[in-house]
Structures are given as C-alpha cells and as structure tokens.
Design an enzyme around this catalytic site. Structure first.
Site, short mmCIF file in Angstrom:
data_model
loop_
_atom_site.label_atom_id
_atom_site.label_comp_id
_atom_site.label_asym_id
_atom_site.label_seq_id
_atom_site.Cartn_x
_atom_site.Cartn_y
_atom_site.Cartn_z
N LYS E 70 7.46 42.22 80.40
CA LYS E 70 6.19 41.49 80.32
C LYS E 70 5.78 40.92 81.68
O LYS E 70 4.64 41.07 82.12
CB LYS E 70 6.30 40.34 79.31
CG LYS E 70 6.69 40.78 77.93
CD LYS E 70 7.01 39.63 77.02
CE LYS E 70 8.23 38.83 77.45
NZ LYS E 70 9.50 39.59 77.40
N THR E 71 6.73 40.23 82.33
CA THR E 71 6.41 39.59 83.60
C THR E 71 6.06 40.64 84.67
O THR E 71 5.08 40.49 85.41
CB THR E 71 7.60 38.73 84.08
OG1 THR E 71 7.91 37.80 83.05
CG2 THR E 71 7.25 37.98 85.35
N ASP E 124 3.63 32.51 83.30
CA ASP E 124 4.82 33.22 82.84
C ASP E 124 5.64 32.38 81.86
O ASP E 124 5.81 31.18 82.06
CB ASP E 124 5.69 33.60 84.05
CG ASP E 124 6.64 34.74 83.72
OD1 ASP E 124 6.31 35.55 82.83
OD2 ASP E 124 7.71 34.81 84.35
N ASP E 125 6.16 33.04 80.82
CA ASP E 125 7.07 32.37 79.87
C ASP E 125 6.47 31.08 79.35
O ASP E 125 7.05 29.98 79.52
CB ASP E 125 8.39 32.07 80.60
CG ASP E 125 9.51 32.98 80.13
OD1 ASP E 125 9.34 33.62 79.09
OD2 ASP E 125 10.55 33.03 80.81
N LYS E 152 -9.16 27.31 77.05
CA LYS E 152 -10.51 27.45 76.48
C LYS E 152 -11.60 26.95 77.42
O LYS E 152 -12.78 27.22 77.19
CB LYS E 152 -10.60 26.60 75.18
CG LYS E 152 -10.24 27.30 73.89
CD LYS E 152 -10.38 26.34 72.72
CE LYS E 152 -11.82 25.83 72.52
NZ LYS E 152 -11.92 24.91 71.38
N LYS E 234 15.22 45.59 80.88
CA LYS E 234 16.05 44.69 81.67
C LYS E 234 17.54 44.91 81.34
O LYS E 234 18.39 45.01 82.23
CB LYS E 234 15.67 43.25 81.36
CG LYS E 234 15.80 42.28 82.50
CD LYS E 234 15.04 41.01 82.12
CE LYS E 234 15.32 39.83 83.02
NZ LYS E 234 14.52 38.66 82.59
N1 LIG Z 1 -26.57 30.19 66.44
C1 LIG Z 1 -25.67 29.78 67.31
N2 LIG Z 1 -24.93 28.70 67.02
C2 LIG Z 1 -24.01 28.27 67.89
N3 LIG Z 1 -23.73 28.88 69.04
C3 LIG Z 1 -24.41 29.95 69.36
C4 LIG Z 1 -25.41 30.43 68.52
N4 LIG Z 1 -25.94 31.49 69.10
C5 LIG Z 1 -25.31 31.69 70.25
N5 LIG Z 1 -24.41 30.74 70.42
C6 LIG Z 1 -23.48 30.66 71.56
O1 LIG Z 1 -22.19 30.85 71.00
C7 LIG Z 1 -21.23 30.03 71.64
C8 LIG Z 1 -20.62 29.14 70.60
O2 LIG Z 1 -19.54 28.51 71.17
P1 LIG Z 1 -19.12 27.03 70.86
O3 LIG Z 1 -18.20 26.57 71.93
O4 LIG Z 1 -20.29 26.21 70.53
O5 LIG Z 1 -18.30 27.27 69.51
P2 LIG Z 1 -17.30 26.23 68.82
O6 LIG Z 1 -17.41 26.38 67.36
O7 LIG Z 1 -17.51 24.88 69.40
O8 LIG Z 1 -15.92 26.81 69.32
P3 LIG Z 1 -14.50 26.10 69.29
O9 LIG Z 1 -14.00 26.19 67.88
O10 LIG Z 1 -13.67 26.94 70.22
O11 LIG Z 1 -14.71 24.72 69.79
C9 LIG Z 1 -21.96 29.29 72.71
O12 LIG Z 1 -21.86 30.01 73.92
C10 LIG Z 1 -23.43 29.33 72.26
O13 LIG Z 1 -24.31 29.30 73.36
N1 LIG Z 2 7.88 50.17 82.81
C1 LIG Z 2 8.34 48.98 83.16
N2 LIG Z 2 7.77 47.88 82.67
C2 LIG Z 2 8.23 46.68 83.03
N3 LIG Z 2 9.25 46.48 83.86
C3 LIG Z 2 9.85 47.53 84.37
C4 LIG Z 2 9.43 48.81 84.06
N4 LIG Z 2 10.19 49.66 84.72
C5 LIG Z 2 11.08 48.93 85.41
N5 LIG Z 2 10.86 47.66 85.21
C6 LIG Z 2 11.71 46.58 85.74
O1 LIG Z 2 12.29 45.97 84.63
C7 LIG Z 2 12.40 44.56 84.81
C8 LIG Z 2 11.61 43.89 83.71
O2 LIG Z 2 11.89 42.54 83.73
P1 LIG Z 2 10.84 41.42 83.39
O3 LIG Z 2 11.35 40.14 83.95
O4 LIG Z 2 9.50 41.86 83.76
O5 LIG Z 2 10.95 41.42 81.82
P2 LIG Z 2 10.40 40.30 80.86
O6 LIG Z 2 9.95 40.95 79.60
O7 LIG Z 2 9.45 39.44 81.58
O8 LIG Z 2 11.74 39.50 80.56
P3 LIG Z 2 11.92 38.05 79.93
O9 LIG Z 2 11.71 38.21 78.45
O10 LIG Z 2 13.32 37.70 80.28
O11 LIG Z 2 10.89 37.17 80.57
C9 LIG Z 2 11.83 44.28 86.18
O12 LIG Z 2 12.89 44.22 87.11
C10 LIG Z 2 10.96 45.49 86.46
O13 LIG Z 2 10.87 45.75 87.84
MG LIG Z 3 9.47 37.35 81.86
MG LIG Z 4 -16.13 23.56 70.31
#
Ligand SMILES: Nc1ncnc2c1ncn2[C@@H]1O[C@H](COP(=O)(O)OP(=O)(O)OP(=O)(O)O)[C@@H](O)[C@H]1O
Ligand SMILES: Nc1ncnc2c1ncn2[C@@H]1O[C@H](COP(=O)(O)OP(=O)(O)OP(=O)(O)O)[C@@H](O)[C@H]1O
Ligand SMILES: [Mg+2]
Ligand SMILES: [Mg+2]
Ligand SMILES: Nc1ncnc2c1ncn2[C@@H]1O[C@H](COP(=O)(O)OP(=O)(O)OP(=O)(O)O)[C@@H](O)[C@H]1O
Ligand SMILES: Nc1ncnc2c1ncn2[C@@H]1O[C@H](COP(=O)(O)OP(=O)(O)OP(=O)(O)O)[C@@H](O)[C@H]1O
Ligand SMILES: Nc1ncnc2c1ncn2[C@@H]1O[C@H](COP(=O)(O)OP(=O)(O)OP(=O)(O)O)[C@@H](O)[C@H]1O
Ligand SMILES: Nc1ncnc2c1ncn2[C@@H]1O[C@H](COP(=O)(O)OP(=O)(O)OP(=O)(O)O)[C@@H](O)[C@H]1O
Ligand SMILES: [Mg+2]
Ligand SMILES: [Mg+2]
Ligand SMILES: [Mg+2]
Ligand SMILES: [Mg+2]
Lengths: 260, 260, 260, 260, 260, 260
Positions: E70-71, E124-125, E152, E234
C-alpha cells in the site's frame, strides 16, 4: 434589628430578582386548578421554614416533562416568599466552568444564604448542574457529592433555608440516591386536555375572533387529539407564536398541533 | 500527669463538641427500648478501649436507613465517653475538596488522635467521604485505600482509639472489602409501630389535647398503616413540623403520614 | 437607530458571509420540489424570530444523510435572512482545540449574537463539535453540556436569535437528550429518482449532447438502478466531475453510478 | 570485612525492628502445630538465601483470611533471620501518597537492600500497596508493574534478598499474573477447632478459674459450633478482650463466639 | 506566474521526496495486471484534481492486508503527480508525540498544502496516527476528530488537494464513521498464485539457474500450496532474502513458503 | 573505515554486555537438542541482517512459558553476533518511569542503533514494557503505539538492525495486532521429560553420588510424573538449590518436584 439585617443581606449578596423575572416573561396562565395547588404548596413550605425551629432546612423538588413550567413556577414561589435572600443557581451562568468552579459557585450561594435569617435558593435544571447525559450515564461526581451534602446540611443556628430545585430527570436523581435529600417533591404536568389548550390560546389572543378559536379547538377535537394530548406550555407557546406568522392561522395551528 | 495531658490535648487540637451538639438539636427521644440498647453497647466499647491493652483500636459501624438517627446516636456515644480527644470527621466540612485534600484532612484527625491517651473519632456518612454513587459504582479509590488502612492501623504504644462510623450503605462497604476493618457493627432502625410514633408526637407536643393525638393515631391505625409502617425519625420530625403550620393539624398529619 | 445598530454589529463582530458563501460553491440545484419547501420553512422561521416577542429564541435542526446538502441549505437560509448578525460555527475552525477552547469559542459567538437585535447562527456538523464517535459512544460531555444550555438560553430582553444546526446523527442527539432543545427539525433527503439525477446532470452540462445524457440515464434505468437509488448531491457531483476526466464519459458515468 | 559491612548497612539504612515488633504486641501463641511448620519453612528459606549462589533472590507469599496472623508470622521470620538489612514495606506509611510516590518508596527499599550482602524485606498487605478494590477491580497498574519487575529482579552480584509478602487476596494476584513472581507460597489458616480456641483462651488468662474456661468451651461445644468454626486469631483476641469488660464473662464470651 | 509559484512552494515547505523514495527501496514489481490498474486509477484522480473546479478536494483510501504494498503504491502515485507540493504524513516521525502534537503536525501539513495551487498528501498507516488498538478499541479521539474534519475540509479558493491514505484496518474506519470522508477507495491485494510468486522470484534473481526456480515453484505446486496461497509482497521479500543466506536455497525457500 | 566506525559506536553509546552477562549467571545447559536449534536459528538471522540489503530490519520474537529461558537465549544470540552495537531494553531499568519516559528511553536506543552499521537490540519482557495486566486488559497504549511503529521502521540507508524480543504473552501481542510487526518467531519450551531433568541435575551436581541422582529420578518416574511434567529451567534451578539446603536431599527434591 431584623430590618437592618434584611437590607444588609441584599446589599451584601445582591439578589436574583431580575433573573427570576426573566423566567416569567410569559407569566403564569392558570389553565388548570393544578397550577393553583402547586403555588399553594410552595406557600406552605415558605411558612414552615419561617416558623418551625426544628426544621431549619426544607428542600423541595419540582419535576416534570421538558417545558412544563417548572422554572417559572419555582421562580414565582421564590419571589412570593419575600425572604431577604433570594438567589437563582442556574447552569446558564456556568457555561464553560470546570466541575470545581461549579461546585465553588454553588457552595458560595449556600454559604451566603447562611448569613441571612431567611433564605430561598432556586436551583434550576439540576441535571445540567450535574452535567448529566444518558449516554454512558455520564455526570460530574464532583458536583453530585457537593449537592448531596449541601441539600442535607443544616444552616447554622438561627438561620433558615428553603431550596427549590427543578429537574426533568427525577429518575436519575433516584438512581443517584439523591432523592433522600429532598423534604418533599411536586409534579408539574403537561397540558392534557383541549380545554386547557383553549384557555391558553384565548389568554394569548391568537385569534381575533372567538369563533375562529372555537373552530380550531373543535377541529382538533374531531381529529381525535384529546386522548393522546400531552403538550408542554412552552411548546404550546412556540406553536401559537409560529401560527401567528402564517396567513392561514387556523390551518397552521391545527396542523402543527396535530404533528406534535 | 494524666490531667495535664488531657487539657493539653484539647488545647492543641480543639474539640468537635459544638458540631456534635449541632447533630442533636432535636435530642434523643426514647421511642423504643432499642435506643437504650444501642447507647449501652456504645458505652461498653468505650470501656473496652479504656481498659484493654491488647485492643488499643476498636472501630464500630452504625448503619441503617436514611434519617434513622445514626449521626445523633454516634454523637451521643462520643460525647458521653468524655475522652480528652473527641473529633467529628464530616463531609460537610469537605465540600469542594479534592480526593487528596480529603485524605489529608482525615489523616490529620487520626494523627492528632494518636497524641491523646484516649480518643474517639466520629466518622459521619462514610459513603459521602468515599464520594460513592450507585450509578456506575463510582467512588474515590484514593479515599477508600486511606480509610482501609486507617481503620486497621493500631495507634502507637500507650494510645487508644475508638472510631464510630455511620453509613446508610453497609452493603457497599461489604463490596469494597471494608467490613473486615470494623470490630463490630450496630443496626439503627426506623420507627415501625404506631406506638413508637405516638411517643414522638407526644414528646414533641404536636397536639395541645391528648385526645387529638389519640384520634390521629387511631385514624392511622384504622387506615391499616401499622403493617407497612417504616418511617425515619428525621422524616417524622419533618412531617410533624409541617403539620404544625396547617390549621387542620389532625387532617394534615394523618394524610401526610399516609402518603409516605 | 436600528440602521446604526446594524452596521455597528457587523463592524464589531464581523460576519461569516464569506465562509457561508464557500459552502455554496456549487449553488443550489432545484432537482426536487422538496428543496423549495425546505427553503420556505426556513424563511418562515426567520419571520417568526423577527416578529414574535414571546419566542425570542428559535432553533432549527437540519438533519439527513452525509452530503445531502444540509450545510448548503442552512447557509442559504442564513444569508437570505439579511439579519445584521450572521455567524457560522464550524468544526473546521476548531481543529486541535481542547474541549474548553471549543466551548469558549462557541459561547463567544452566542454572547456576541446577544448584542444584535436580530441574529442567526449556523452551527455546522454538531456531531463534530461534540467530538462524537460511535466506537464506545465517545464524545465531549463538556461541549454537550454547554450546547444543551446555550440552545435553550433565552437572549436578553429585546434580542432575538435564530439557530440553524446541521447533523447526520439525529439519533445520537436523541440519545443525548438534546432533541428537546430544538424548536423544530427538517429532514434533508438524498436524490432518490433518476429524474432528479437527470436534472443535476443537465444543469452541470456533463454531456455536450442531450442525446448522450438521455442515453446515460436510460442505461441506468435499464440496469434497474431506480429502485435502490439513494445518492447524495455531494457524491453525485463527485461522480460527474470524475466522469468528465474520462474519454468515455457515458461509460464511466454509468459504471460509477452503478457501483455506488 | 563482613561485620563492618553489617553495621554499616544498618547505620546507613536504619532498620524496621521497631515496626516489626509492633506487629507482635500479642506475641505468637502456638495454638496448633501448623504454626511451628510455617515458622520452620521460613527458617529454611532464610538459609537458602544465605547459602545458594544460584538463587540470590527468593520471594515467599504468606496468604490467608483476614486476621489469621500473616503479618505477625512474617515479622517473626524476618526478625529471626538476623540479616543486617531488615525492612518493612507497609501501606500504613504510605497513606495519601500518589501512585508514583508509592512506587518510589518501594523501589528505594529494594535499592537499599541491594547494598547489603543479605537482606530481608517484609511487604505487608500487598493488595493495599496495589490499591486494590473489588468494585470494578480497580487497582494501581503503576504499582503493579513496578512490583512485577521488582519481585523478579535479581540483586546485583554478591547480594542476596529474601522477600516476604502477605495478602488476603491470593486469587487477585493470580488474576494479575503476579503469582509467577513468587518462589513459594504458604497458607496461614484460621482457628478451626474448639481445642485451638481453648489454648488461646488459656494462654490469655480470660478466666481466673480453669473450670470457668472449661464450662465456656463445653457450652460452645454443646451449641454445635465446632463444625462451622473458623475464626481468625485477631477476632478471637477482640472477642476475649470485649468479654473481659463484662461482669458475666462466660455468658458474654459464649454468646459473642456464637454470633460470629 | 505558475512556475514561480511552484518553485516557491517547494522552497517554502520542502518536500517529502526522499522519504517517499525510501518507501520504494525494492521498487514496484509488476507481478500482476492488478498493479497496473491501481496505478492508472491513481493517475486519473491526479488529473481530476488538476482539472475540475467543482471538486477541489479528492481523497482516496488504499487498503489491504499487512505488507501488501500500500505504502509503496501510494508513494508511486504521489511522485508521478509531479505536483509542486508533495508531503508524507507518517507515524514514524511522530513517535512519542502527544495526541495534540500529532494533530498539530498533521494540521500544519494540510495548512501548508493550502498554499500551493496543486498538492498531494500521503497519509500513511492512518490506524497508527489514530493510535488504534483492537484491545478495548482504544484510539485517540483527538486525532480522529481532527482527521474527520480535515479529510472533508475544502481547500481555499483556487487551491486543489489530493489526499492518499493507507490502512490495513478499513473496517475500523467504517466503525468510526470515517469512510464517508473518502471520495474513493482502492483494494491492494496479496499475491495469490504461484505464477505471481514466480515473477517476483525471477525478478529478484534468487536462483542463478532458471531450472532451480522452476523446480522450487513446481515443488510448491506439488505440495498443494496454490489453493491456500496468500502472501504479502513484503513477506515474500523477507522469505527470499532469508533463503538466500542458506546453502540449500531451494530447500529453505520451499520449506519457509510452506510454513507461512 | 569499518573498524573505526565500530569502536566509535561502542565508545559513543556504550554496550549492554554486562547486563546481558547477568542474564546468564547459570549459563546455558544443553538439556535438549531444541536448545541447539534455537541458537542456530538466531545465528542465521544474524547473518541475514549482515548480508541482505533488501531486508535491513529483521525482528524476532522468542516466546514461551515463564522461566523457560527466553532471556538467557536472546542474550546468548545477541552476544554471539559480535555486532558493534548491542543493547538491552529491559523493564528493570524503567521502574517508576512514566509512559512517555519509557517511550523516550526505548526510542533513544533505536535511534542510537541507527548510527551503527550493524546493531542488535534485545527487548526483554515486552509485556512489562507495555505495562500489560490481564485484569481489564490494561496496558500503555502510548508504549504500544511507539513499539508498533519502531518494530516496522526501516533503519536509514546503509544501517542494519536485528531486534530480539521476549515475552510470555504471545497471544496478547496477537490481540494487539503486534504480531505482524515480527519477521519471525521462536517457541522456547519447558522441560517435559525426566531425562531432561536428569541432565540438569547432573550438570548442577546436586548429588555427590550418581546413584543418588538415579534413585531420585527413578522415584519420580515411579510416581508417574513423566506424563504431566512441564517445569521451567528457572523453577528447576530453584527446586534444586532449595533441596541442597536440606539434610535429606533426595526426599526434599523428590517431594518438591512432585508438588509442582
Ligand atoms: N439542492 C441542493 N441542496 C443542497 N446542496 C446542493 C444542492 N444543489 C447543489 N448543491 C451543492 O451540493 C453540495 C452539498 O454539500 P453540503 O456540504 O451542503 O452537504 P452536507 O449535507 O452538508 O454534507 P456533509 O454531510 O458532508 O456535511 C454543495 O456544494 C452545494 O453547493
Ligand atoms: N507491486 C508492488 N507493489 C507494492 N510494493 C512492491 C511491489 N513490488 C515490490 N514492492 C516492494 O514491496 C514492499 C512493499 O512494502 P510496503 O511497505 O509498501 O507495504 P505496505 O502494504 O505498506 O505494508 P504495511 O502493511 O506494513 O504498511 C516495498 O519494499 C516495495 O518496494
Ligand atoms: Mg505501509
Ligand atoms: Mg455539512
Ligand atoms: N401555568 C404556567 N406554569 C408555568 N409556566 C407558565 C404557565 N403559564 C405560562 N407559563 C410560561 O410558560 C413558560 C414555561 O417555561 P419554563 O422555562 O418555566 O418551563 P420548564 O419546565 O422550566 O422548561 P425546561 O424543562 O426547558 O426547563 C414560561 O415562559 C412561563 O412564563
Ligand atoms: N432516638 C433517637 N435517635 C436518633 N435521633 C433522634 C432520636 N430522637 C430524636 N432524634 C433526632 O432525630 C434526628 C436524627 O437525625 P440524624 O441526622 O441523626 O439521622 P441520620 O440517620 O444520621 O440521617 P442521615 O441518614 O441523613 O445521615 C436528629 O435531629 C435527632 O436529634
Ligand atoms: N500463632 C499466631 N500467629 C499469628 N499471630 C498470632 C498468633 N498468636 C497470637 N497472634 C497475634 O495475633 C495477631 C495477628 O494479627 P496480624 O495482624 O498478624 O494478622 P493478619 O493476618 O496480618 O491480619 P490482616 O489480614 O488484618 O492483615 C497479632 O496481634 C499477633 O501478635
Ligand atoms: N538451556 C537453557 N536455556 C535457557 N536458560 C538456561 C538454560 N540452561 C540454564 N539456563 C539458566 O536458566 C535461567 C533461565 O532464566 P531466564 O530469565 O532466561 O528465563 P525467562 O524465560 O526469561 O524467564 P521469565 O519468563 O521470568 O522472563 C537462567 O539463569 C539461565 O542461565
Ligand atoms: Mg426549566
Ligand atoms: Mg447522618
Ligand atoms: Mg496483616
Ligand atoms: Mg525473561
């Protein structure tokens, strides 16, 4: 001399009359004989504190559903006692305080009260002072322990104290073993009949015409609301004032009452 | 010389006689032979501490329902010992203290007692010192650990100590493994018969006429109260004093007794 | 004079218009009649606060699924009130603050609002202010207690306040006994029909040709998405913008919509 | 030279002989052959520490019911070792200390012991050092972790250490994974037969006449106490001393023994 | 001008290229077409952030078993974006920090990113940043609340941000209500076929002779490993390097692969 | 030059050879071929760290019952590596430290190790470093999080590190998700046959006459101990040394072995 002592007391510790007045902006509407009884019971306790040497401390709990009018009623009792020391302990003045600061603030009010021959303390929303929340039954044990002692602690010789406490959470106080600390308790009810609603609506002049009011109440009756009705005076006030903004007063009032 | 020591002790550490007196504003009414027995048991323990070298520490627990008179009885025993060192440890003087401050305050009283040849400590409302609350079984382990050690710790050579503790929560002490720390325990009961109530009412002169008193008791008897009766002396005092304010003494007293 | 007061208010406390504008970068798309209703309900509450002396405090809760548009709608209501004091309380400005600092910051906004004759406060994402997490139901009781008091506390004489709160966790507020503190609540829904999706896609001009849009929607219909469809406006926006990057717009849009 | 080292050790670190003596105010009464066995086992361990280079650390746990005589027996073993360094670690000297202060105090005693060629440490009431309480299984993990390491930590080259620990809560140590840290354990029993009680009563000369003693024991036998008898030496001492205050020695002793 | 801005950004905030390089000491071996797909999905997200004004914030979660790569894959995506601001948030640089210090460190990286027109953050992690442990589901709510907001929070006008997060504990993020904060997620798999293992062994030149490699793989096939095979890249690397130390390469490699 | 670096390393950071020697006061007795295997496995890991560039970090866990010899074996492996940096991380040097102090102390050892081309760290009794107790599964999450990162953190370019950890609580590490952090694990067993016991007894010359030894072992065999036998080398040493103090060597040894 007594009169000198009285004026000294309010000079030294101030009084909460203004705050208590603020609890009564919508007054007391006598929508039910129950209201009268509660106020008389308060009066009796005031007299007991004033006259019995054997019970220098009396504490009363007013409990009931949210918005039922507990604070307004306790404020009324306190004001009518005309005791030289009248104080409100309210969570509103303690926002952001630590538990210890709250205990100190509460403790100080009690200690001040011990300086006056006759005192009344209104302790509003005790569950908020206790920082109670049902999730995980969290609360401030520091505040609880202080209240458990203060509500039982006798004032010094020659001093008398009436404590009026309000809460929506009587059962929590029960679980906390705090109920033993109260000398008596009073239940403040919601409005439960359309007739009571009618009294309030009339009193607040929601409708210009009596006929409109009667129509509104009658429509609610027809919808079968009576049986399940239980509305706090506070919510009823909110519903009335909202309806007042609408062009269709009757329609709005009836539909909002129906949705509660 | 002993007498010199005695006066030195009270000079150095003061005494709690005034506070203990305050626990007795309504005196001890002998409404039952039980009261006499409890007081005599106390006297016996006082003598044991005074005379046995093998048991320089005796600790007694007075437990019973809220208001049963535990504090008043412990105060009486302590006062009657006439030991040079008599001290009250009460949660009322510890409002707002931290756990550590409470431990220090309690510890100091014990340490002071070790300076006197004969000492008695009244430790009132131990569950309050422990900051106990049934919700989540919270309490101060800091205080508990200190008490568990202090209640078992022998005074230094040549010193003797009697500790009188009160509580409404014996079972909690049991759960805390604290019961092993007491040498003996005494149960303080509520009033359980109308005859006992009658004695108190008569003693306090609630009714001017004996006939009124007899009528009141008889009415209560007719209502079948006897069987389920269990009222604390404290609540009975409150009920009597409240009734005293009313014009209809008999009615008020009977109905309030009936509602308990 | 009122106008003087108004300009003084914004001079003294600033306003949150810019932040509230930022909540509306994608505007309000009227994809359903529901949107209109919500905005009108807001307008009505604004008027109630403006005209009723008996209810100087009105608080409204907008709740619904993540991304449903709660914040954008609350921001719109607040801006349209044109009250002299308009403020946003947002967890985004409180990252890394202690519980006490959060309470102080929130408290200050309320206290500032009490200086203006008419105020509106948008309290965004109340569960974040409360530091709520479902694992172990952790949250800040310090913040909760402050909010429980502030949401009920009446502004001083002559001041009026509208509080608009948003949350995705109405049931948690219920469990916290916080629902009693709101005068009313509004549910903000997800998009639930392909017709609503169509309105948004059209509005945002994802496809240059109307035929492509119709093809995309028709394909989704054929895949039987309609029945289980529930997508937030926020996620729909993200899906549209991602599809826009791809050479195969229709394919990408349809497959991503299908995978939600 | 060894002798020089010895006197240096006690000069530098003092010794706990006086405190250990105080644990023995009522001596050791040999009411059962069990007592002899326990003391001999202790002697053997003392010799092992003295002579084996491979096991420079030996730690023994004395466990049994409250008052069974654990502390008195451990004190006896320690005193009889005549090691140059003999120290008592007791919760009585740690009242009101923080967890860290307790760890430091305990750690210091061990560190001091490492300076002496031969050392014995009596660690009394380990559950109290651990601040253990059964309600919620609370205890000080800080103290526990320190003890878990100290009880296993080998003294430096050329130093030998015997640790004698007492507890009424062996099963708690089990749950804490602390039992692995002890090299051996000894069970200290209550008195379980009237014959053993008889030995103690005789030894303490409760009755002037042997006949009275025999009568008392015989009465207890008749009441069928033998089967269920389990009394600690400590409680038996308390019962005897209390009886001694009464005019009716036999009656009081018999009835109190019957009530245990 | 854009180029000036770019060089300013890296001048002011440094970059994490060296640390990200360190995550790639063993490179990316293309043992499966899956690897290519993951990297292409990353590329697409990079372009979305670069071109869409409506979604200035995109956050992606890479999750999968321990050691799956992943990392290394997140680091590759970040490096290939060639954005002016590329930063690694890693628990390795936060050992011993308090929760608040961690929040501040993380917050600062986000705030720095808001200064650059285009930014990518590798977090990471995330379970380590959250200090998560399954025993008692402990974690830092302080960090969680900050991340829930930061993931967010839209960057200011004109700024764009891509966040790449890795975890082995997707289900914990689910339980924490944190999954809603990610715009998309990618699953990084273990090696599940001997063919994939073969590619890696060949690539790393474990055996000098191709025949030896084929023998080793064939032996593993014969032992029926194929069906149950699931090994992280790994651990495979570790197994290969260990085998390399042994004189019997084939034997060691086969037996170790068999024991996993 | 390498040799210069080596002597610089030990000059700068000291070494733990003396402490590691102290773990070996009773040497390693080869009572079973298992011992040889464990030591050879350790040697192999030492070589891997020395020669493979792809795995600059190898960490091994030695786990088994209390007293099985884990620390002695890890110390032996470390000493035999002859790496320039050899350090012991032991709870014995951390008594009374706060969690943060422990993290800092551990962190410093790792950071120091990164300065040496080749390093070995023995981390003894990891459950004690973690302050683990089974009651309530308490432990230091602060230490856990630091260890979880350190055990996975690659040393900087050109540095190689071998970590040897011991524990009696492998399953707890499992529950803590810490097992993924180890490259390999080794199980250290108790003695399970009389033949193994015989080797140790002979080696330690408990009996002057071979016949006595044979008699003792034969008696144990007759008592049917063989089947249920599982004794740690540490407890066996304690049993042998205790028996040595007794006049009846055979009797004491046999009976103590029987009671384990
Ligand atoms: N009818 C609508 N009602 C509300 N938002 C709308 C509408 N139409 C477009 N939008 C857009 O959708 C987005 C809604 O995001 P908003 O952050 O208001 O949602 P939220 O319910 O507060 O989310 P969260 O649960 O993450 O707080 C905004 O970018 C807003 O401009
Ligand atoms: N296809 C591949 N994808 C990812 N890593 C690879 C790949 N091939 C070789 N590697 C090597 O494998 C190792 C992967 O280790 P890495 O730390 O990224 O794993 P991780 O999922 O983050 O581990 P952890 O769960 O411990 O955080 C690295 O040394 C990377 O260089
Ligand atoms: Mg990792
Ligand atoms: Mg909101
Ligand atoms: N008969 C009445 N009794 C009580 N309050 C009344 C009555 N008639 C009118 N009111 C008005 O109703 C309101 C009652 O609100 P109050 O705050 O006292 O209720 P509460 O029970 O204390 O509410 P909460 O549970 O929120 O604390 C007040 O504005 C009061 O003036
Ligand atoms: N026989 C009696 N025994 C005890 N108290 C009596 C008796 N007769 C009268 N009293 C009076 O009754 C009151 C008893 O109150 P007290 O505080 O002692 O009760 P308590 O059991 O300690 O109450 P709490 O459970 O609240 O601590 C005192 O005022 C006391 O003077
Ligand atoms: N055979 C005996 N063994 C032990 N103590 C005895 C014996 N005979 C008399 N005693 C006396 O009995 C008392 C035992 O009390 P001790 O404090 O030693 O008991 P304990 O088991 O430590 O009690 P606790 O559980 O409260 O700590 C001491 O006063 C001691 O002098
Ligand atoms: N073959 C052996 N393996 C290990 N230790 C041995 C062996 N032979 C003798 N010993 C001795 O046995 C003792 C083993 O104790 P050690 O402290 O290493 O055990 P441990 O498993 O670490 O114990 P603990 O679980 O208490 O940490 C040491 O004194 C060591 O010198
Ligand atoms: Mg109220
Ligand atoms: Mg009392
Ligand atoms: Mg003891
Ligand atoms: Mg070990």
């Amino acid at each position: 001399d007594f009169m000198g002592a009285l004026s000294e007391v309010s000079a030294a510790f101030g009084s909460s009359e203004e705050e208590l007045d603020a609890c009564l902006t919508n007054g007391i509407i006598h929508f039910s004989p129950h209201i009268e009884k509660i106020l008389k019971e308060g009066q009796l306790r005031v007299e007991q504190v004033q006259h019995s040497e054997r019970t220098p401390l009396v504490s009363m709990l007013l409990h009931g559903p949210p918005g039922a009018g507990k604070t307004a009623l306790a404020a009324t009792m306190a004001m009518e006692s005309e005791f030289p020391f009248i104080k409100l302990i309210s969570p509103e003045t303690m926002i952001g305080m630590t538990e210890t600061q709250k205990v100190n603030a509460i403790h100080r009010v009690f200690q001040d009260s011990y300086k006056s021959p006759l005192s009344v303390i209104v302790m509003d929303d005790i569950e908020r002072l206790l920082e109670y929340t049902p999730i995980g039954s969290r609360f401030s044990n520091t505040v609880l322990q202080a209240l458990a002692v203060l509500l039982k602690k006798q004032p010094p010789k020659g001093r008398r104290l009436l404590v009026l406490t309000t809460t929506t959470r009587r059962h929590v106080l029960e679980e906390m073993d705090l109920m033993d600390s109260f000398s008596s308790e009073l239940y403040v009810e919601n409005l439960r009949s359309l007739e009571e609603v009618n009294v309030v609506v009339k009193n607040l002049k929601l409708f210009k015409l009596d006929d409109d009011r009667r129509t509104a109440i009658a429509t609610l009756a027809k919808r079968g609301i009576e049986g399940k009705l239980s509305i706090s005076i506070k919510r009823l006030l909110m519903t009335i004032e909202k309806a007042r903004q609408d062009t269709d007063l009757i329609g709005r009032f009836v539909s909002d009452m129906d949705n509660i």
